[in-house]
Design a protein around this motif. Structure first.
Motif, PDB file in Angstrom:
ATOM      1  N   ALA A  83      32.351  73.268  34.306  1.00  0.00           N
ATOM      2  CA  ALA A  83      33.275  74.172  34.978  1.00  0.00           C
ATOM      3  C   ALA A  83      34.209  74.834  33.981  1.00  0.00           C
ATOM      4  O   ALA A  83      34.632  75.986  34.169  1.00  0.00           O
ATOM      5  N   ASN A  84      34.505  74.121  32.891  1.00  0.00           N
ATOM      6  CA  ASN A  84      35.428  74.654  31.892  1.00  0.00           C
ATOM      7  C   ASN A  84      34.982  74.246  30.493  1.00  0.00           C
ATOM      8  O   ASN A  84      35.624  73.418  29.842  1.00  0.00           O
ATOM      9  N   PRO A  85      33.879  74.820  29.996  1.00  0.00           N
ATOM     10  CA  PRO A  85      33.404  74.456  28.651  1.00  0.00           C
ATOM     11  C   PRO A  85      34.400  74.884  27.591  1.00  0.00           C
ATOM     12  O   PRO A  85      34.872  76.026  27.600  1.00  0.00           O
ATOM     13  N   LEU A  86      34.712  73.981  26.670  1.00  0.00           N
ATOM     14  CA  LEU A  86      35.713  74.263  25.647  1.00  0.00           C
ATOM     15  C   LEU A  86      35.079  74.670  24.320  1.00  0.00           C
ATOM     16  O   LEU A  86      35.603  75.541  23.621  1.00  0.00           O
ATOM     17  N   HIS A  87      33.992  74.037  23.949  1.00  0.00           N
ATOM     18  CA  HIS A  87      33.369  74.348  22.665  1.00  0.00           C
ATOM     19  C   HIS A  87      32.567  75.644  22.772  1.00  0.00           C
ATOM     20  O   HIS A  87      31.886  75.878  23.767  1.00  0.00           O
ATOM     21  N   PRO A  88      32.626  76.508  21.758  1.00  0.00           N
ATOM     22  CA  PRO A  88      31.885  77.780  21.816  1.00  0.00           C
ATOM     23  C   PRO A  88      30.387  77.612  22.078  1.00  0.00           C
ATOM     24  O   PRO A  88      29.793  78.417  22.784  1.00  0.00           O
ATOM     25  N   TYR A  89      29.800  76.554  21.546  1.00  0.00           N
ATOM     26  CA  TYR A  89      28.368  76.343  21.772  1.00  0.00           C
ATOM     27  C   TYR A  89      28.091  76.006  23.235  1.00  0.00           C
ATOM     28  O   TYR A  89      27.131  76.498  23.837  1.00  0.00           O
ATOM     29  N   GLN A 137      29.922  76.916  25.746  1.00  0.00           N
ATOM     30  CA  GLN A 137      30.130  78.171  26.468  1.00  0.00           C
ATOM     31  C   GLN A 137      28.873  79.038  26.410  1.00  0.00           C
ATOM     32  O   GLN A 137      28.486  79.670  27.396  1.00  0.00           O
ATOM     33  N   LYS A 138      28.242  79.044  25.242  1.00  0.00           N
ATOM     34  CA  LYS A 138      27.012  79.811  25.071  1.00  0.00           C
ATOM     35  C   LYS A 138      25.900  79.264  25.958  1.00  0.00           C
ATOM     36  O   LYS A 138      25.167  80.013  26.602  1.00  0.00           O
ATOM     37  N   LEU A 139      25.758  77.942  26.008  1.00  0.00           N
ATOM     38  CA  LEU A 139      24.750  77.316  26.858  1.00  0.00           C
ATOM     39  C   LEU A 139      24.960  77.684  28.318  1.00  0.00           C
ATOM     40  O   LEU A 139      24.022  78.061  29.026  1.00  0.00           O
ATOM     41  N   VAL A 140      26.196  77.553  28.782  1.00  0.00           N
ATOM     42  CA  VAL A 140      26.496  77.808  30.189  1.00  0.00           C
ATOM     43  C   VAL A 140      26.225  79.263  30.554  1.00  0.00           C
ATOM     44  O   VAL A 140      25.621  79.563  31.587  1.00  0.00           O
ATOM     45  N   SER A 141      26.646  80.180  29.692  1.00  0.00           N
ATOM     46  CA  SER A 141      26.487  81.599  30.016  1.00  0.00           C
ATOM     47  C   SER A 141      25.035  82.051  29.967  1.00  0.00           C
ATOM     48  O   SER A 141      24.672  83.050  30.581  1.00  0.00           O
ATOM     49  N   ALA A 142      24.180  81.320  29.249  1.00  0.00           N
ATOM     50  CA  ALA A 142      22.777  81.714  29.106  1.00  0.00           C
ATOM     51  C   ALA A 142      21.842  81.022  30.079  1.00  0.00           C
ATOM     52  O   ALA A 142      20.671  81.357  30.133  1.00  0.00           O
ATOM     53  N   LYS A 169      13.338  76.399  51.745  1.00  0.00           N
ATOM     54  CA  LYS A 169      13.501  75.064  51.161  1.00  0.00           C
ATOM     55  C   LYS A 169      13.424  75.116  49.640  1.00  0.00           C
ATOM     56  O   LYS A 169      14.164  74.421  48.943  1.00  0.00           O
ATOM     57  N   LEU A 170      12.532  75.959  49.118  1.00  0.00           N
ATOM     58  CA  LEU A 170      12.441  76.114  47.672  1.00  0.00           C
ATOM     59  C   LEU A 170      13.752  76.638  47.098  1.00  0.00           C
ATOM     60  O   LEU A 170      14.238  76.167  46.067  1.00  0.00           O
ATOM     61  N   LEU A 171      14.345  77.624  47.770  1.00  0.00           N
ATOM     62  CA  LEU A 171      15.589  78.221  47.283  1.00  0.00           C
ATOM     63  C   LEU A 171      16.752  77.237  47.378  1.00  0.00           C
ATOM     64  O   LEU A 171      17.597  77.162  46.482  1.00  0.00           O
ATOM     65  N   GLU A 172      16.791  76.469  48.467  1.00  0.00           N
ATOM     66  CA  GLU A 172      17.887  75.523  48.662  1.00  0.00           C
ATOM     67  C   GLU A 172      17.843  74.369  47.662  1.00  0.00           C
ATOM     68  O   GLU A 172      18.860  73.734  47.390  1.00  0.00           O
ATOM     69  N   ALA A 173      16.658  74.102  47.109  1.00  0.00           N
ATOM     70  CA  ALA A 173      16.504  72.958  46.209  1.00  0.00           C
ATOM     71  C   ALA A 173      16.829  73.277  44.752  1.00  0.00           C
ATOM     72  O   ALA A 173      16.732  72.396  43.902  1.00  0.00           O
ATOM     73  N   ILE A 174      17.227  74.520  44.437  1.00  0.00           N
ATOM     74  CA  ILE A 174      17.571  74.865  43.057  1.00  0.00           C
ATOM     75  C   ILE A 174      18.757  74.013  42.601  1.00  0.00           C
ATOM     76  O   ILE A 174      19.816  74.037  43.219  1.00  0.00           O
ATOM     77  N   PRO A 175      18.609  73.227  41.529  1.00  0.00           N
ATOM     78  CA  PRO A 175      19.715  72.363  41.086  1.00  0.00           C
ATOM     79  C   PRO A 175      20.949  73.174  40.703  1.00  0.00           C
ATOM     80  O   PRO A 175      20.850  74.208  40.034  1.00  0.00           O
ATOM     81  N   GLY A 176      22.101  72.693  41.136  1.00  0.00           N
ATOM     82  CA  GLY A 176      23.360  73.325  40.758  1.00  0.00           C
ATOM     83  C   GLY A 176      23.635  74.653  41.416  1.00  0.00           C
ATOM     84  O   GLY A 176      24.536  75.386  40.999  1.00  0.00           O
ATOM     85  N   ALA A 177      22.882  74.989  42.475  1.00  0.00           N
ATOM     86  CA  ALA A 177      23.028  76.309  43.087  1.00  0.00           C
ATOM     87  C   ALA A 177      24.421  76.530  43.672  1.00  0.00           C
ATOM     88  O   ALA A 177      24.920  77.656  43.709  1.00  0.00           O
ATOM     89  N   ASN A 178      25.069  75.463  44.108  1.00  0.00           N
ATOM     90  CA  ASN A 178      26.376  75.600  44.763  1.00  0.00           C
ATOM     91  C   ASN A 178      27.550  75.240  43.863  1.00  0.00           C
ATOM     92  O   ASN A 178      28.689  75.186  44.315  1.00  0.00           O
ATOM     93  N   PHE A 179      27.262  74.986  42.584  1.00  0.00           N
ATOM     94  CA  PHE A 179      28.345  74.635  41.654  1.00  0.00           C
ATOM     95  C   PHE A 179      28.832  75.883  40.938  1.00  0.00           C
ATOM     96  O   PHE A 179      28.031  76.721  40.511  1.00  0.00           O
ATOM     97  N   HIS A 180      30.140  76.015  40.798  1.00  0.00           N
ATOM     98  CA  HIS A 180      30.715  77.171  40.109  1.00  0.00           C
ATOM     99  C   HIS A 180      30.844  76.843  38.619  1.00  0.00           C
ATOM    100  O   HIS A 180      31.719  76.086  38.208  1.00  0.00           O
ATOM    101  N   PHE A 181      29.928  77.402  37.838  1.00  0.00           N
ATOM    102  CA  PHE A 181      29.937  77.153  36.399  1.00  0.00           C
ATOM    103  C   PHE A 181      30.957  78.043  35.705  1.00  0.00           C
ATOM    104  O   PHE A 181      31.187  79.184  36.109  1.00  0.00           O
ATOM    105  N   GLY A 182      31.555  77.516  34.633  1.00  0.00           N
ATOM    106  CA  GLY A 182      32.521  78.279  33.854  1.00  0.00           C
ATOM    107  C   GLY A 182      31.856  79.404  33.095  1.00  0.00           C
ATOM    108  O   GLY A 182      30.650  79.413  32.871  1.00  0.00           O
ATOM    109  N   ARG A 183      32.648  80.354  32.658  1.00  0.00           N
ATOM    110  CA  ARG A 183      32.136  81.497  31.884  1.00  0.00           C
ATOM    111  C   ARG A 183      32.887  81.606  30.562  1.00  0.00           C
ATOM    112  O   ARG A 183      34.057  81.338  30.506  1.00  0.00           O
TER     113      ARG A 183
END
Length: 583
Positions: A261-267, A269-274, A569-583
């Motif tokens: 949700a709040n990545p601090l290290h630049p790497y 942050q890069k992983l999350v955004s990609a 069902k396929l769409l609902e099963a996407i991991p992390g679909a409802n989590f708000h990831f940091g940017r």
């Protein structure tokens, strides 16, 4: 944070005073090569408590799998632990004998390796291999072992396990083979399960089944789970704690939800955004500015806005179909012992078309017939009935020079980067092979083309002299992509082509494929279980279930307004679909 960062995956409050199940202290691992000793893991620390789940994420070559393999003394080749401690229930595993390690490995620490095909013996049937592991780990013997074999395969998601015991690995899809390995890893109810990309070959619905089962083990049996994964959605949903590794060091660690949700290290942050697994939630969002300009990290990642712009341009132009599949069926005869056989209809009356210069994705559960349909298009399997036309020509009648010409124009990238590369061929020879086969260029021009392709797939020129066993899974898949691009084909059939890649390289490959499509007019048939990747790259989607296409439409229509319950069902099963990831 630094490589000395320690992950505290603490046990419950009542067990807080007890020792952790696994504790790694200042671990150093390296490999002896022709160029000297190469460090792969540098000063890693982590702690995992009873019944806890920890995920390690990072790009290919970051040291994730090496750390996991060091725990159970399964380092490949010349790899060895050079410093540090690996404490399991207080005992340092770096000091135990090989015999003592055999008692720990399998019985107390289960392991699910990354590649299912390389870890299943092709000459033994599935039932024998699972039963052998059960007997070796002292779980059961005789008839009880066969009964337990069926149980563990059902637990791993193979509902028809009893009917499949006599089948061989090549008769299973990639996802089914992965489920067999998961069953073997869980067969002895270990105290710790190390799972190296345990669900990378699985569709999202089966992935959920498997991971739900792992959670049940954690809760009911106190089993701890160490995940190695590149899927950040899976990490945030299934692991309490997270370790981010880069170049053999831990760069960030803590609770999964806090880091993602709040990545601090630049790497990080890069992983999350990609991460393409988040694509369906961020497809219209703006990307944050580059934060890694001072780091030695390749500027790679999925450029969503760019990909969408290219897709919009293609949708605005009507193009003729380059591939037309009409009423295609493929029936296999499955041996059931003796002379008895049973028909398995892998592809059942399937019809679809692919406009030139576009991308069509076929999605569905493991065993739904996706890969078989791709093999029919590639003419690697003969149809039982139906018709497939390529550029107006029926491929079923092709032979000789016409078939060779077809092979040059339609190239595959297979699901398994381990099984599709010859271990005796160097990287340079592997990529050069199609050029030699089709008589393209001389030795100098072919070498120049190989170097150009290595650059395109973000591998250094020095890779040209290396061999597949010296490369990570993601690096091997990049070699497979480079080989497919060598002849500059009209159509590329990609069977789970990015499933083995970490999110950064995955984003780069998807972007590369999009650029090549725009520049060269390439057509793609994309076989995948990753719906988020489909959202990024595909123009049209066909959803397969039990050998049939149950839904076909544009990508936006399928994602925004799915017509079938199966698709939803396929769409609902996407991991992390409802989590708000940091940017």
């Amino acid at each position: 944070m630094t490589g000395q960062t320690t992950v505290s995956a603490a046990t419950s409050a009542t067990d807080a005073a007890s020792a952790p199940l696994l504790e790694i202290r200042d671990l150093e691992v390296g490999f002896t090569t022709q160029r000297g000793f190469v460090p792969a893991v540098r000063g890693v620390n982590l702690t995992l408590g009873q019944g806890e789940t920890l995920a390690i994420v990072g790009e290919s070559g970051s040291g994730k799998s090496t750390t996991a393999q060091a725990i159970i003394d399964l380092l490949p080749g010349t790899g060895r632990v050079t410093a540090g401690q690996i404490l399991f229930e207080g005992k340092d595993l770096t000091t135990v004998s090989a015999r003592q390690m055999q008692d720990v490995r399998g019985r107390l620490i289960g392991y699910v390796p990354q590649d299912p095909m390389s870890n299943l013996n092709p000459v033994w049937n599935i039932g024998f291999q699972v039963e052998e592991a059960i007997k070796a780990n002292g779980v059961a013997q005789g008839r009880d072992a066969r009964k337990r074999t069926i149980e563990v395969l059902k637990e791993a998601g193979l509902a028809d396990a009893g009917d499949r015991l006599k089948q061989y690995p090549h008769q299973f899809s990639g996802g089914m083979r992965q489920r067999v390995l998961i069953g073997i890893g869980l067969s002895s109810r270990p105290k710790l399960l190390i799972a190296d990309e345990p669900t990378s070959a699985l569709d999202v619905t089966v992935q959920r089944t498997i991971l739900d089962h792992l959670e049940t083990l954690t809760r009911d049996y106190g089993t701890s789970v160490l995940f190695i994964t590149h899927d950040l959605g899976l990490a945030v949903e299934r692991a309490e704690h997270l370790v981010v590794m880069y170049k053999g060091k831990v760069v960030e660690a803590g609770r999964s939800t806090d880091i993602l949700a709040n990545p601090l290290h630049p790497y990080t942050q890069k992983l999350v955004s990609a991460a393409p697994s988040l694509a369906s939630r961020r497809i219209q969002s703006e990307r944050r500015p580059e934060t890694t300009e001072h780091m030695d990290i390749a500027s790679i990642g999925a450029r969503d806005a760019h990909l969408i712009e290219r897709a919009d341009e293609r949708e605005a132009v009507t193009t003729p179909d380059i591939i037309t599949v009409e009423n295609a069926s493929k029936v296999y005869q499955i041996r059931q012992g003796g002379f008895k056989t049973k028909e398995l209809k892998a592809v059942d009356d399937v019809s679809f078309s692919i406009p030139r210069g576009t991308t069509t994705a076929i999605v569905g559960e493991s065993g739904s017939g996706k890969s078989t349909a791709a093999k029919l298009v590639l003419k690697l399997e003969e149809m039982t009935s139906g018709s497939i036309r390529f550029d107006g020509t029926e491929i079923g009648s092709l032979s000789g020079k016409d078939l060779l010409s077809f092979r040059r124009r339609v190239q595959p990238v297979f699901q398994d980067p381990y099984g599709s590369l010859d271990p005796l061929y160097s990287v340079g020879r592997t990529i050069e092979e199609p050029l030699v086969t089709h008589g393209v260029g001389d030795k100098a021009s072919r070498r120049a083309r190989v170097l150009e392709l290595l650059e395109q797939v973000a591998l250094p020129a020095s890779t040209i002299n290396r061999y597949p066993n010296e490369l990570s899974g993601g690096q091997r898949q990049r070699i497979a992509v480079a080989r497919a691009l060598a002849l500059k084909p009209d159509v590329i059939v990609l069977d789970e082509a990015v499933s083995a890649l970490d999110v950064l390289v995955q984003g780069q490959i998807l972007d590369l494929l999009t650029d090549l499509q725009s520049e060269l007019g390439l057509t793609y048939l994309f076989i995948t279980h990753d719906l988020a990747v489909v959202r990024l790259i595909a123009d049209n989607v066909c959803v397969m279930q039990k050998g049939r296409i149950v839904e076909a439409a544009t990508t936006d229509e399928v994602f925004d307004n799915p017509q079938q319950e199966y698709t939803r069902k396929l769409l609902e099963a996407i991991p992390g679909a409802n989590f708000h990831f940091g940017r």
